[in-house]
Scaffold this motif. Structure first.
Motif, PDB file in Angstrom:
ATOM      1  N   PRO A 246      -1.357   1.494   6.313  1.00  0.00           N
ATOM      2  CA  PRO A 246      -0.313   1.844   7.222  1.00  0.00           C
ATOM      3  C   PRO A 246      -0.807   2.439   8.741  1.00  0.00           C
ATOM      4  N   VAL A 247      -1.960   2.956   8.829  1.00  0.00           N
ATOM      5  CA  VAL A 247      -2.562   3.654  10.084  1.00  0.00           C
ATOM      6  C   VAL A 247      -2.921   2.519  10.781  1.00  0.00           C
TER       7      VAL A 247
ATOM      8  N   ALA B 168       0.298   9.106  12.458  1.00  0.00           N
ATOM      9  CA  ALA B 168      -0.506  10.240  11.832  1.00  0.00           C
ATOM     10  C   ALA B 168      -0.142  10.528  10.527  1.00  0.00           C
ATOM     11  N   LEU B 169       1.107  10.267  10.225  1.00  0.00           N
ATOM     12  CA  LEU B 169       1.753  10.368   8.702  1.00  0.00           C
ATOM     13  C   LEU B 169       0.733  10.292   7.715  1.00  0.00           C
TER      14      LEU B 169
ATOM     15  N   CYS C 154       1.056  -1.055  -0.048  1.00  0.00           N
ATOM     16  CA  CYS C 154       0.075   0.288  -0.116  1.00  0.00           C
ATOM     17  C   CYS C 154       0.737   1.388   0.049  1.00  0.00           C
ATOM     18  N   GLY C 155       2.029   1.224   0.752  1.00  0.00           N
ATOM     19  CA  GLY C 155       2.790   2.445   0.695  1.00  0.00           C
ATOM     20  C   GLY C 155       3.462   2.633  -0.605  1.00  0.00           C
TER      21      GLY C 155
ATOM     22  N   ALA D 243      -1.953  -1.286  15.303  1.00  0.00           N
ATOM     23  CA  ALA D 243      -2.075  -2.826  15.706  1.00  0.00           C
ATOM     24  C   ALA D 243      -0.760  -3.103  16.524  1.00  0.00           C
ATOM     25  N   LEU D 244       0.580  -2.698  15.921  1.00  0.00           N
ATOM     26  CA  LEU D 244       1.562  -3.092  16.631  1.00  0.00           C
ATOM     27  C   LEU D 244       1.841  -2.310  18.021  1.00  0.00           C
ATOM     28  N   ALA D 245       1.632  -1.014  17.904  1.00  0.00           N
ATOM     29  CA  ALA D 245       1.294  -0.102  19.331  1.00  0.00           C
ATOM     30  C   ALA D 245       0.471  -0.845  20.255  1.00  0.00           C
ATOM     31  N   ALA D 246      -0.753  -1.070  19.884  1.00  0.00           N
ATOM     32  CA  ALA D 246      -1.661  -2.030  20.721  1.00  0.00           C
ATOM     33  C   ALA D 246      -0.967  -3.199  21.418  1.00  0.00           C
TER      34      ALA D 246
END
Length: 334
Positions: A112-113, A161-162, A73-74, A118-121
């Motif tokens: 990406p958001v 946020a990016l 996606c990026g 998910a990684l932070a959670a």
């Protein structure tokens, strides 16, 4: 309302800065979790396999698929945007990709958001990462606030946020340029996300995160040939932490160009410290942290542009008594 003609090129230029930062971010994650010599699993793998006890093979497929989708996606965001520019030069400014850029970018940027959330959670649920043994506000109502500020949700606020800021800088369907309201929302999001990232890292520095201490010791030995004492490194780290907290506040409090430039440079330096500590093979850590220096760079460019045109903005304020739109810069933005 749409931004004026002289306002639109700035929004387009900043969008490209964000696209480049996003590309670096997703490529860095792909290298770290898929292609590195000593690849690691994402925090999501640990949550699903070790906390929720899902079958390991299934979790591995989910983990790899998430990283691949994030990367795809990026890359697609950048490739399609480049295609839109090339197409417009060949056939004219109103091609399909440009007219519907907001529509096709939205789902691509959502990935990406969700990936970073998910990684932070997962890290937060598993209590991974640095946790101070005692908070400054221990025993008070602010202790939970401090505990939240050092989580990955805050320290990775820029990464999360990016993509959202990039979407805000994309014209809506049927529009040729982004509205002034969306542009201001994007700039505030950039400033707040960058500030939160610096606040999280500043608090970790003040609390003497042992990894940060090691980075300073490694930099002293490798770059200066000087073996710094542990106590000296801790003092330096605390000073760095307080400076991080100060510049984070200043970035939101005003349009200080020097502050934004400093934060962009320091964000790159601290990202590169992973290479100093772990060797050149850790280059992907610099890429993953593209938002740490990319968002302050966006703020710096915006601040320079604003101060270059501030006299015109102020002169136009006197023309608003007729209810006419000026340059899309509202009075509370001057």
């Amino acid at each position: 309302m749409e931004a004026p003609a002289q306002f639109a090129p700035l929004a387009r230029g900043l969008a490209w800065v964000l696209r480049l930062a996003l590309l670096l971010q997703v490529c860095g994650a792909a290298v770290k979790y898929l292609f590195a010599q000593y690849e690691v699993e994402t925090p999501l793998f640990g949550l699903l396999a070790f906390e929720w006890l899902w079958p390991e093979q299934r979790v591995q497929r989910i983990d790899d698929a998430a990283v691949w989708l994030n990367l795809a996606c990026g890359i697609a965001v950048v490739v399609l945007a480049l295609g839109a520019v090339a197409w417009s030069r060949a056939t004219g400014p109103t091609n399909f990709l440009q007219r519907w850029m907001f529509v096709w970018q939205a789902p691509l940027l959502l990935t990406p958001v969700l990936f970073e959330l998910a990684l932070a959670a997962a890290r937060t649920i598993r209590l991974e990462g640095f946790r101070p043994p005692r908070y400054f506000s221990a025993g008070t109502m602010f202790e939970s606030v401090e505990a939240w500020l050092v989580t990955d949700f805050v320290s990775h606020a820029g990464r999360i946020a990016l993509p959202v800021a990039l979407l805000l800088l994309t014209p809506l369907p049927g529009k040729t340029q982004v509205s002034a309201g969306a542009f201001h929302a994007a700039m505030w999001l950039v400033r707040i996300a960058a500030a939160l990232t610096f606040i999280a890292h500043g608090l970790k520095a003040v609390y003497l995160n042992f990894m940060f201490v090691d980075y300073i010791l490694a930099a002293s030995q490798t770059l200066l040939g000087y073996e710094m004492a542990q106590s000296t490194a801790e003092t330096v780290l605390r000073i760095i932490g307080y400076v991080d907290l100060l510049v984070a506040v200043l970035l939101v409090a005003g349009r200080f160009r020097s502050v934004a430039v400093y934060m962009a440079a320091w964000g790159l330096i601290t990202a590169a410290s992973r290479m100093v500590y772990g060797g050149g093979g850790q280059y992907f850590e610099v890429l993953i942290r593209a938002a740490n220096y990319g968002l302050p760079l966006v703020a710096a460019i915006y601040f320079y542009w604003y101060h270059k045109h501030i006299s015109r903005f102020r002169s136009n304020e006197g023309e608003q008594d007729n209810g006419e739109e000026t340059d899309g810069i509202s009075a509370n933005e001057s």
